[in-house]
Write a protein that holds these residues in place. Structure first.
Motif, PDB file in Angstrom:
ATOM      1  N   TYR A  67       0.844  -1.192   0.000  1.00  0.00           N
ATOM      2  CA  TYR A  67       0.000   0.000   0.000  1.00  0.00           C
ATOM      3  C   TYR A  67       0.878   1.240   0.000  1.00  0.00           C
ATOM      4  CZ  TYR A  67       0.925  -0.549   5.028  1.00  0.00           C
ATOM      5  OH  TYR A  67       1.531  -0.734   6.237  1.00  0.00           O
ATOM      6  N   TYR A  68       0.230   2.361  -0.278  1.00  0.00           N
ATOM      7  CA  TYR A  68       0.923   3.648  -0.284  1.00  0.00           C
ATOM      8  C   TYR A  68       0.224   4.603   0.666  1.00  0.00           C
ATOM      9  CZ  TYR A  68       3.544   2.326  -4.464  1.00  0.00           C
ATOM     10  OH  TYR A  68       4.387   1.715  -5.340  1.00  0.00           O
ATOM     11  N   PHE A 105       0.000   8.769   1.797  1.00  0.00           N
ATOM     12  CA  PHE A 105       0.221  10.095   1.240  1.00  0.00           C
ATOM     13  C   PHE A 105      -0.129  11.160   2.280  1.00  0.00           C
ATOM     14  CE2 PHE A 105       0.357   8.781  -3.250  1.00  0.00           C
ATOM     15  CZ  PHE A 105      -0.274   7.552  -3.200  1.00  0.00           C
ATOM     16  N   ARG A 117       4.708  10.681  -0.720  1.00  0.00           N
ATOM     17  CA  ARG A 117       4.185   9.335  -0.862  1.00  0.00           C
ATOM     18  C   ARG A 117       5.188   8.379  -0.246  1.00  0.00           C
ATOM     19  NH1 ARG A 117       3.773   6.086  -6.472  1.00  0.00           N
ATOM     20  NH2 ARG A 117       6.035   6.157  -6.191  1.00  0.00           N
ATOM     21  N   PHE A 176      -4.363  16.514   4.766  1.00  0.00           N
ATOM     22  CA  PHE A 176      -5.024  15.211   4.636  1.00  0.00           C
ATOM     23  C   PHE A 176      -3.990  14.109   4.520  1.00  0.00           C
ATOM     24  CE2 PHE A 176      -9.432  16.318   4.190  1.00  0.00           C
ATOM     25  CZ  PHE A 176      -9.436  17.592   3.648  1.00  0.00           C
ATOM     26  N   ALA A 230      -4.350   1.359  -1.804  1.00  0.00           N
ATOM     27  CA  ALA A 230      -3.860  -0.011  -1.763  1.00  0.00           C
ATOM     28  C   ALA A 230      -4.005  -0.738  -3.095  1.00  0.00           C
ATOM     29  CB  ALA A 230      -4.535  -0.779  -0.641  1.00  0.00           C
ATOM     30  N   PRO A 238      -6.467   1.656  -8.891  1.00  0.00           N
ATOM     31  CA  PRO A 238      -6.841   3.062  -9.076  1.00  0.00           C
ATOM     32  C   PRO A 238      -8.221   3.329  -8.510  1.00  0.00           C
ATOM     33  CG  PRO A 238      -5.948   2.172 -11.085  1.00  0.00           C
ATOM     34  CD  PRO A 238      -6.076   1.028 -10.145  1.00  0.00           C
ATOM     35  N   GLY A 239      -8.402   4.473  -7.920  1.00  0.00           N
ATOM     36  CA  GLY A 239      -9.693   4.819  -7.351  1.00  0.00           C
ATOM     37  C   GLY A 239      -9.868   4.302  -5.953  1.00  0.00           C
ATOM     38  N   MET A 250      -8.127   5.182  -3.267  1.00  0.00           N
ATOM     39  CA  MET A 250      -7.532   6.064  -2.277  1.00  0.00           C
ATOM     40  C   MET A 250      -8.570   6.470  -1.246  1.00  0.00           C
ATOM     41  SD  MET A 250      -5.465   9.634  -2.705  1.00  0.00           S
ATOM     42  CE  MET A 250      -3.924   8.920  -3.232  1.00  0.00           C
ATOM     43  N   PHE A 270      -9.155   8.967   2.058  1.00  0.00           N
ATOM     44  CA  PHE A 270      -8.637  10.124   2.777  1.00  0.00           C
ATOM     45  C   PHE A 270      -9.080  10.089   4.232  1.00  0.00           C
ATOM     46  CE2 PHE A 270      -6.825  12.976  -0.380  1.00  0.00           C
ATOM     47  CZ  PHE A 270      -7.306  12.474  -1.561  1.00  0.00           C
ATOM     48  N   GLY A 271      -8.230  10.610   5.091  1.00  0.00           N
ATOM     49  CA  GLY A 271      -8.673  10.896   6.447  1.00  0.00           C
ATOM     50  C   GLY A 271      -9.542  12.136   6.439  1.00  0.00           C
ATOM     51  N   VAL A 287      -5.152   7.788 -15.887  1.00  0.00           N
ATOM     52  CA  VAL A 287      -6.287   7.715 -14.972  1.00  0.00           C
ATOM     53  C   VAL A 287      -6.715   9.129 -14.600  1.00  0.00           C
ATOM     54  CG1 VAL A 287      -7.210   6.666 -12.874  1.00  0.00           C
ATOM     55  CG2 VAL A 287      -5.248   5.624 -14.012  1.00  0.00           C
ATOM     56  N   TYR A 293      -9.805  11.271 -12.241  1.00  0.00           N
ATOM     57  CA  TYR A 293     -10.742  11.100 -11.138  1.00  0.00           C
ATOM     58  C   TYR A 293     -11.573  12.373 -10.958  1.00  0.00           C
ATOM     59  CZ  TYR A 293      -6.904   7.907  -9.745  1.00  0.00           C
ATOM     60  OH  TYR A 293      -5.909   6.950  -9.700  1.00  0.00           O
ATOM     61  N   TYR A 326     -13.693  14.088  -7.730  1.00  0.00           N
ATOM     62  CA  TYR A 326     -14.037  14.057  -6.324  1.00  0.00           C
ATOM     63  C   TYR A 326     -15.015  15.188  -6.020  1.00  0.00           C
ATOM     64  CZ  TYR A 326      -9.963  11.070  -5.233  1.00  0.00           C
ATOM     65  OH  TYR A 326      -9.040  10.040  -5.140  1.00  0.00           O
ATOM     66  N   ALA A 377     -13.543  15.536   3.938  1.00  0.00           N
ATOM     67  CA  ALA A 377     -12.537  14.974   3.043  1.00  0.00           C
ATOM     68  C   ALA A 377     -13.109  14.847   1.634  1.00  0.00           C
ATOM     69  CB  ALA A 377     -12.110  13.598   3.552  1.00  0.00           C
ATOM     70  N   LEU A 419     -14.656  10.375  -3.545  1.00  0.00           N
ATOM     71  CA  LEU A 419     -14.527   9.954  -4.937  1.00  0.00           C
ATOM     72  C   LEU A 419     -15.901   9.690  -5.537  1.00  0.00           C
ATOM     73  CD1 LEU A 419     -12.563   9.179  -7.245  1.00  0.00           C
ATOM     74  CD2 LEU A 419     -12.687   6.823  -6.379  1.00  0.00           C
ATOM     75  N   HIS A 423     -13.981   7.332 -11.567  1.00  0.00           N
ATOM     76  CA  HIS A 423     -12.709   7.546 -12.239  1.00  0.00           C
ATOM     77  C   HIS A 423     -12.682   6.789 -13.559  1.00  0.00           C
ATOM     78  CE1 HIS A 423     -11.696   3.639 -10.351  1.00  0.00           C
ATOM     79  NE2 HIS A 423     -10.797   3.510 -11.311  1.00  0.00           N
ATOM     80  N   TYR A 450     -10.112   4.688 -15.925  1.00  0.00           N
ATOM     81  CA  TYR A 450      -8.825   4.028 -16.123  1.00  0.00           C
ATOM     82  C   TYR A 450      -8.710   3.846 -17.631  1.00  0.00           C
ATOM     83  CZ  TYR A 450      -4.895   0.915 -15.133  1.00  0.00           C
ATOM     84  OH  TYR A 450      -3.654   0.352 -15.048  1.00  0.00           O
ATOM     85  N   ASN A 465      -1.145   5.041 -13.774  1.00  0.00           N
ATOM     86  CA  ASN A 465      -1.213   3.747 -13.090  1.00  0.00           C
ATOM     87  C   ASN A 465      -0.845   2.595 -14.001  1.00  0.00           C
ATOM     88  OD1 ASN A 465      -3.093   5.393 -11.164  1.00  0.00           O
ATOM     89  ND2 ASN A 465      -2.565   3.515 -10.117  1.00  0.00           N
ATOM     90  N   ARG A 477       0.685   1.677  -8.465  1.00  0.00           N
ATOM     91  CA  ARG A 477      -0.133   2.739  -7.895  1.00  0.00           C
ATOM     92  C   ARG A 477       0.697   4.014  -7.789  1.00  0.00           C
ATOM     93  NH1 ARG A 477      -1.381  -1.975  -6.046  1.00  0.00           N
ATOM     94  NH2 ARG A 477       0.386  -2.088  -4.640  1.00  0.00           N
ATOM     95  N   GLN A 482      -1.736  10.734  -7.029  1.00  0.00           N
ATOM     96  CA  GLN A 482      -2.775  11.521  -7.682  1.00  0.00           C
ATOM     97  C   GLN A 482      -2.415  12.998  -7.576  1.00  0.00           C
ATOM     98  OE1 GLN A 482      -6.854  10.617  -6.635  1.00  0.00           O
ATOM     99  NE2 GLN A 482      -6.438   8.435  -6.460  1.00  0.00           N
TER     100      GLN A 482
END
Lengths: 114, 114
Positions: A32-33, A35, A50, A91, A96, A99-100, A102, A104-105, B31, B33, B35, B42, B45, B48, B50, B96, B100, B103
């Motif tokens: 996972y990533y 950000f 990232r 944020f 993981a 795409p799509g 992600m 957010f907190g 890709v 998106y 939002y 926050a 989404l 999106h 791809y 992508n 991953r 964005q």
């Protein structure tokens, strides 16, 4: 399920103080990533960093530093010697599988007073 | 500079009057998106693309549609805006191809519904 928690809704500091923004994440994925994005009053989300799940090295970029700890599922962000221009909503996000994906907190609003 | 561009920055529409928001990118990312971000929340989404494949989030209302005529452009159509659709709409892009990636966001379009 993926989840990002930023428990601090708002933080207010005086210029030149150090401040740490907390981020705790949940994921079942091993890859996972993570950000951090900054959103100033203008509204644009600005990418800051990232970090992938296999790289736990801390990173420093000028006054910014990030502490990634898989053991506690945390990815905290510290601003050293804060400045008024650092005032923004920050944020933390997790991406993981695809795409799509992600998440957010809720964001932390940082106010730096002169 | 390579970037994500959103027009207009501010859009005022009337309740029920269709509106289109546009996004273009010079990053050549595959890709794109859309939002929705409401005040003090926050980004959420909506959908999106791809490449040419459209991916709708399960909870995105049917009132929201999107078109991507080519790699560079993507549009958000709100067929019958309601007062609850007033928000900031953010476009983002990522590359992508096999992994991953980060964005990158445009400056957003703030929509007001009267």
């Amino acid at each position: 399920a993926q989840k990002v928690t930023q428990a601090q809704t708002e933080i207010s500091v005086v210029e030149k103080e150090d401040v740490t923004l907390d981020c705790v994440y949940e994921t079942r994925d091993t890859t996972y990533y993570l950000f951090w994005y900054k959103q100033p009053p203008s509204g644009e989300l600005v990418f800051l960093i990232r970090r992938n799940s296999f790289d736990e090295q801390n990173e420093i970029s000028g006054r910014y530093s990030w502490n990634f700890q898989k053991s506690t599922s945390s990815f905290n962000f510290t601003i050293t010697a804060s400045q008024v221009v650092d005032s923004a909503v920050y944020f933390c996000a997790l991406s993981a599988v695809a795409p799509g994906d992600m998440r957010f907190g809720a964001g932390t609003r940082l106010t730096v007073k002169p | 500079d390579a970037m994500v561009i959103q027009n207009p920055r501010y859009q005022v529409t009337q309740f029920g009057k269709p509106v289109t928001l546009s996004c273009s990118q010079t990053l050549n990312h595959n890709v794109m998106y859309w939002y929705q971000q409401k005040s003090s929340q926050a980004p959420k989404l909506l959908f999106h693309y791809y490449d040419k494949d459209f991916n709708n989030e399960a909870d995105t209302p049917d009132n929201f549609q999107s078109r991507r005529p080519n790699t560079s452009f993507c549009f958000l159509d709100i067929r019958s805006p309601g007062l609850g659709d007033a928000a900031m709409y953010l476009c983002a892009t990522s590359s992508n191809r096999g992994r991953r990636e980060t964005q990158y966001f445009g400056p957003g379009t703030r929509l007001l519904v009267l």
